[in-house]
Design an enzyme around this catalytic site. Structure first.
Site, PDB file in Angstrom:
ATOM      1  N   CYS A   1      -0.514   4.212   1.925  1.00  0.00           N
ATOM      2  CA  CYS A   1      -0.324   3.924   3.777  1.00  0.00           C
ATOM      3  C   CYS A   1       1.081   4.382   3.925  1.00  0.00           C
ATOM      4  O   CYS A   1       1.347   4.848   5.110  1.00  0.00           O
ATOM      5  CB  CYS A   1      -0.645   2.484   4.110  1.00  0.00           C
ATOM      6  SG  CYS A   1      -2.088   1.814   3.072  1.00  0.00           S
ATOM      7  N   ASP A   2       2.113   3.693   3.216  1.00  0.00           N
ATOM      8  CA  ASP A   2       3.474   3.561   3.658  1.00  0.00           C
ATOM      9  C   ASP A   2       4.503   4.377   2.776  1.00  0.00           C
ATOM     10  O   ASP A   2       5.658   4.533   3.524  1.00  0.00           O
ATOM     11  CB  ASP A   2       3.823   2.169   3.811  1.00  0.00           C
ATOM     12  CG  ASP A   2       3.154   1.071   4.531  1.00  0.00           C
ATOM     13  OD1 ASP A   2       2.389   1.870   5.786  1.00  0.00           O
ATOM     14  OD2 ASP A   2       2.609   0.320   4.111  1.00  0.00           O
TER      15      ASP A   2
ATOM     16  N   CYS B   1       0.771  -1.324  -0.225  1.00  0.00           N
ATOM     17  CA  CYS B   1      -0.133   0.034   0.019  1.00  0.00           C
ATOM     18  C   CYS B   1       0.931   1.200   0.014  1.00  0.00           C
ATOM     19  O   CYS B   1       1.418   1.613   0.995  1.00  0.00           O
ATOM     20  CB  CYS B   1      -0.880  -0.046   1.237  1.00  0.00           C
ATOM     21  SG  CYS B   1      -1.882   1.509   1.195  1.00  0.00           S
TER      22      CYS B   1
END
Ligand code: NAP
Length: 313
Positions: free
Chosen positions: A139-140, A136
């Site tokens: 997300c990261d 992701c």
């Protein structure tokens, strides 16, 4: 204390298919209950710009899903933050047990549980998940400012992730097992124009290598699929974007599935092998897998559920 809730129509899943089924089910006066699952809003909540939702030239995936949730709620869908642990489809009313302890009974059910990221299946991938390995970018990606990153895959997800990661990374290597991408042409054009992205064709990841203490990725070892030559690419982050698999765990033993777990539906229909049980979206679609096609299937499922209920009342 456990409690039981009955509804004419239970919708399991909260992506475009689930929320659209909620809107249509509400307008058919079925007072649907929609169970959101572990990731309310589904896969679009971990993407960035969506540029192919008709009427919106550009919208953030999470914003689009908040709007869909609000629309379904405003139409009359009861939206519940619970995760279904098991279902019993052997008798009507059907039963679904939530992890909250609530038992949901329903005269018809729409499964819209979507799909989840596929992984390479390497031991080293498992070891470094959360410590340099991710599926992701939204997300990261932030954790890799000024670092070198690799993205694995050649579809829309891989190209979108690679483009997104250039916001943070000093360099992004896109590792693909062929020399042709399957992503949309417009995304390919952006990728090839981006000076921070370097495609590495005909390569597969052999191993993810890194430090033990602290646990972290240092490089990937890749193999040329034709020559077998092994190369090591230094990187701090590895983003896997090699497709998705249907989230059919709840139903795989009771509904007919094919193509690695996709629920089989009747031609031009969302009806499954059990009357009164419908499936929509990425759970059943191994061809298009777009937000707009999922929404279309959610609409079909609610209309078919309404017809089923009126014929079986
Ligand atoms: P995908 O289109 O199935 O692409 C998966 C990619 O990973 C392919 O390039 C495939 O290579 C590669 N791959 C698969 N297994 C691999 C392995 N074991 N090792 C190395 N490479 C591997 O998956 P996706 O990109 O996740 O997209 C899924 C669906 O969502 C698609 O229908 C896509 O159009 C849609 N989507 C749409 C958007 C958008 O419209 N903006 C954004 C994201 C996703 P090969 O090409 O050689 O098979």
């Amino acid at each position: 204390m456990s409690d039981t809730k009955h509804t004419k129509l239970l919708i399991i899943g909260s992506g475009p298919a689930g929320y659209t089924a909620g809107i249509y089910g509400s307008r058919a006066m079925l007072d649907p209950i929609l169970i959101q699952g572990m990731q309310p809003g589904g896969q679009l909540t971990i993407t960035t710009e969506v540029e192919n939702w008709p009427s919106r030239k550009e919208v953030q995936g999470p914003d689009l899903m908040v709007e869909m949730e609000e629309h379904a709620r405003a139409a009359g869908t009861e939206i519940i933050g619970d995760h279904i642990a098991s279902v019993d489809l052997s008798n009507r009313p059907f039963t679904a047990i939530g992890e909250s302890g609530t038992t949901y009974t329903a005269d018809a059910v729409i499964f819209a549980t979507g799909a989840q990221a596929r992984w390479l299946g390497l031991e080293s991938e498992e070891k470094f998940k959360g410590f340099g390995v991710s599926a992701c970018a939204t997300c990261d990606g932030f954790f890799y400012r000024g670092q070198e990153i690799v993205v694995v895959g050649g579809g829309n997800s891989a190209v979108e992730e690679a483009l997104f990661l250039t916001k943070f990374a000093s360099k992004v290597t896109l590792i693909h097992r062929r020399d042709e991408l399957r992503s949309e042409k417009i995304l390919q054009e952006r990728l090839f124009k981006n000076p921070k992205i370097e495609p590495l064709w005909f390569h597969e990841v052999e191993e993810i290598l890194g430090s033990e203490d602290p646990l972290g990725v240092e490089s990937v070892s890749v193999k040329h699929v034709k020559t077998g030559e092994i190369t090591e690419i230094p990187c701090k982050g590895v983003f896997i974007a090699i497709g998705h698999k249907p989230s059919s765990e709840l139903v795989v033993d009771v509904l007919e599935t094919h193509m690695g777990g996709y629920v089989v539906t009747k031609p031009d229909s969302t009806a499954t092998s059990i009357p009164g049980v419908f499936a929509a979206g990425d759970l059943t679609d191994y061809v298009y897998r777009q937000a707009v096609t999922s929404a279309g299937m959610g609409c079909m499922a609610a209309l078919e559920a309404e017809k089923f209920l009126s014929e079986n009342e």
